[in-house]
Design a protein around this motif. Structure first.
Motif, PDB file in Angstrom:
ATOM      1  N   ALA A 109       0.861  -1.181   0.000  1.00  0.00           N
ATOM      2  CA  ALA A 109       0.000   0.000   0.000  1.00  0.00           C
ATOM      3  C   ALA A 109       0.898   1.233   0.000  1.00  0.00           C
ATOM      4  CB  ALA A 109      -0.883  -0.008   1.243  1.00  0.00           C
ATOM      5  N   GLN A 110       0.643   2.144  -0.869  1.00  0.00           N
ATOM      6  CA  GLN A 110       1.443   3.363  -0.991  1.00  0.00           C
ATOM      7  C   GLN A 110       2.939   3.043  -1.097  1.00  0.00           C
ATOM      8  OE1 GLN A 110       0.386   5.583   2.508  1.00  0.00           O
ATOM      9  NE2 GLN A 110      -1.582   6.178   1.689  1.00  0.00           N
ATOM     10  N   SER A 135      15.180   3.215   5.207  1.00  0.00           N
ATOM     11  CA  SER A 135      14.030   4.048   5.545  1.00  0.00           C
ATOM     12  C   SER A 135      13.449   4.636   4.270  1.00  0.00           C
ATOM     13  CB  SER A 135      14.438   5.181   6.486  1.00  0.00           C
ATOM     14  OG  SER A 135      13.316   5.980   6.795  1.00  0.00           O
ATOM     15  N   GLU A 136      12.155   4.914   4.334  1.00  0.00           N
ATOM     16  CA  GLU A 136      11.553   5.664   3.232  1.00  0.00           C
ATOM     17  C   GLU A 136      11.617   7.156   3.519  1.00  0.00           C
ATOM     18  OE1 GLU A 136       7.213   5.329   2.741  1.00  0.00           O
ATOM     19  OE2 GLU A 136       7.209   4.365   4.709  1.00  0.00           O
ATOM     20  N   HIS A 137      12.121   7.515   4.688  1.00  0.00           N
ATOM     21  CA  HIS A 137      12.231   8.911   5.107  1.00  0.00           C
ATOM     22  C   HIS A 137      13.632   9.438   4.802  1.00  0.00           C
ATOM     23  CE1 HIS A 137       8.449   8.278   7.151  1.00  0.00           C
ATOM     24  NE2 HIS A 137       8.967   7.210   7.728  1.00  0.00           N
ATOM     25  N   LEU A 191       3.891   2.964   9.324  1.00  0.00           N
ATOM     26  CA  LEU A 191       4.202   2.987   7.895  1.00  0.00           C
ATOM     27  C   LEU A 191       5.326   2.014   7.553  1.00  0.00           C
ATOM     28  CD1 LEU A 191       4.022   6.795   7.068  1.00  0.00           C
ATOM     29  CD2 LEU A 191       2.452   5.000   6.303  1.00  0.00           C
ATOM     30  N   ARG A 192       6.361   1.965   8.383  1.00  0.00           N
ATOM     31  CA  ARG A 192       7.488   1.081   8.067  1.00  0.00           C
ATOM     32  C   ARG A 192       7.076  -0.380   8.145  1.00  0.00           C
ATOM     33  NH1 ARG A 192      10.566  -0.165  13.276  1.00  0.00           N
ATOM     34  NH2 ARG A 192       8.730  -1.000  14.255  1.00  0.00           N
ATOM     35  N   THR A 221       2.021  -5.062  11.646  1.00  0.00           N
ATOM     36  CA  THR A 221       2.837  -5.768  10.653  1.00  0.00           C
ATOM     37  C   THR A 221       2.078  -6.986  10.146  1.00  0.00           C
ATOM     38  OG1 THR A 221       4.836  -5.041  11.796  1.00  0.00           O
ATOM     39  CG2 THR A 221       5.089  -6.806  10.178  1.00  0.00           C
ATOM     40  N   ALA A 222       1.420  -7.704  11.054  1.00  0.00           N
ATOM     41  CA  ALA A 222       0.619  -8.867  10.648  1.00  0.00           C
ATOM     42  C   ALA A 222      -0.502  -8.436   9.713  1.00  0.00           C
ATOM     43  CB  ALA A 222       0.051  -9.564  11.882  1.00  0.00           C
TER      44      ALA A 222
END
Length: 188
Positions: free
Chosen positions: A26-27, A130-132, A145-146, A171-172
Motif C-alpha cells: 500500500a502506498q 528508511s523511506e524517510h 508505515l514502516r 505488521t501482521a
C-alpha cells in the motif's frame, strides 16, 4: 544525530535496485534511503515481536532467525527493542544478512541504543533502510508505515510474540494484505 558508516544509496521507485516486492505494498515508497548493501533488500522472512519481550519471545526470534540465516534467507525486521533486535543479532551471529527498516531517517536512529546493532547490520552485508530522508526524526506514525515495508519485503511473516495492542499486529495486518505472503505463528 548518529551517522552509520557505510555505503549510502537512494533507490527510486521503478529504478535499478528498487525491490520489486515493494511495488505491491500500500502506498509504495517513492524512494528508499539505504545504508549498507542495497542488494540485501531481497525477499526473505520477517521476524517481528514484542518490544517488551519475554525470554520465550526473544528465544523464538533468535532460533528462527538463526535457522533462516543458515539457509541463506534474509531476515527482515524493524530494529526495535526485544524480538526485532534478537532476530537481527541472531542472523548476524550466523553470518547471515539482515535488513532493518526504520520509522525515521537513517541518521536519526531509533532506538538510539541500537546504534551498535545497526552498524553491525551494515558491516555484516545487510542494510538499514528508511523511506524517510536521512535526517527525519522518527514519529509515531512512521513506525506503522514502516511495518508495511517489513511485511512487503517478506515472503512470510513470523510473529514470535505480541502484546495487545501492538505494532506487531500492524505488521501482521500488512502481511495479510500482501499477495502470496503468509503469517507463521511461533509455537512452543
Amino acid at each position: 544525530m548518529s551517522a552509520l558508516a557505510g555505503e549510502r544509496t537512494v533507490l527510486a521507485r521503478g529504478g535499478e535496485g528498487f525491490p520489486s516486492a515493494l511495488e505491491n505494498v500500500a502506498q509504495p515508497p517513492d524512494r528508499l534511503y539505504v545504508v549498507g548493501d542495497p542488494f540485501a533488500l531481497q525477499e526473505g522472512i520477517a521476524i517481528v515481536g514484542a518490544r517488551r519481550a519475554t525470554p520465550y519471545g526473544r528465544g523464538c526470534a533468535k532460533r528462527f532467525a538463526a535457522l533462516a540465516a543458515r539457509r541463506g534467507i534474509v531476515v527482515v525486521s524493524g530494529g526495535a527493542r526485544g524480538c526485532d533486535a534478537a532476530a537481527h543479532a541472531a542472523a548476524l551471529e550466523e553470518g547471515g544478512r539482515t535488513v532493518a527498516f526504520l520509522g525515521g531517517g537513517c541518521d536519526r536512529l531509533y532506538p538510539a541504543e541500537h546504534e551498535g546493532l545497526f552498524q553491525r547490520i551494515v558491516d555484516g552485508g545487510g542494510a538499514v533502510v528508511s523511506e524517510h530522508v536521512w535526517d527525519e526524526d522518527p514519529k509515531p506514525y512512521g513506525f506503522r508505515l514502516r511495518n508495511r515495508l517489513i511485511a512487503g519485503l517478506a515472503r512470510a511473516t513470523l510473529i514470535v510474540e505480541a502484546g495487545l495492542p501492538s505494532g506487531t499486529f500492524s505488521t501482521a495486518d500488512e502481511a495479510l494484505h500482501e499477495p502470496g505472503s503468509r503469517i507463521l505463528p511461533a509455537e512452543r
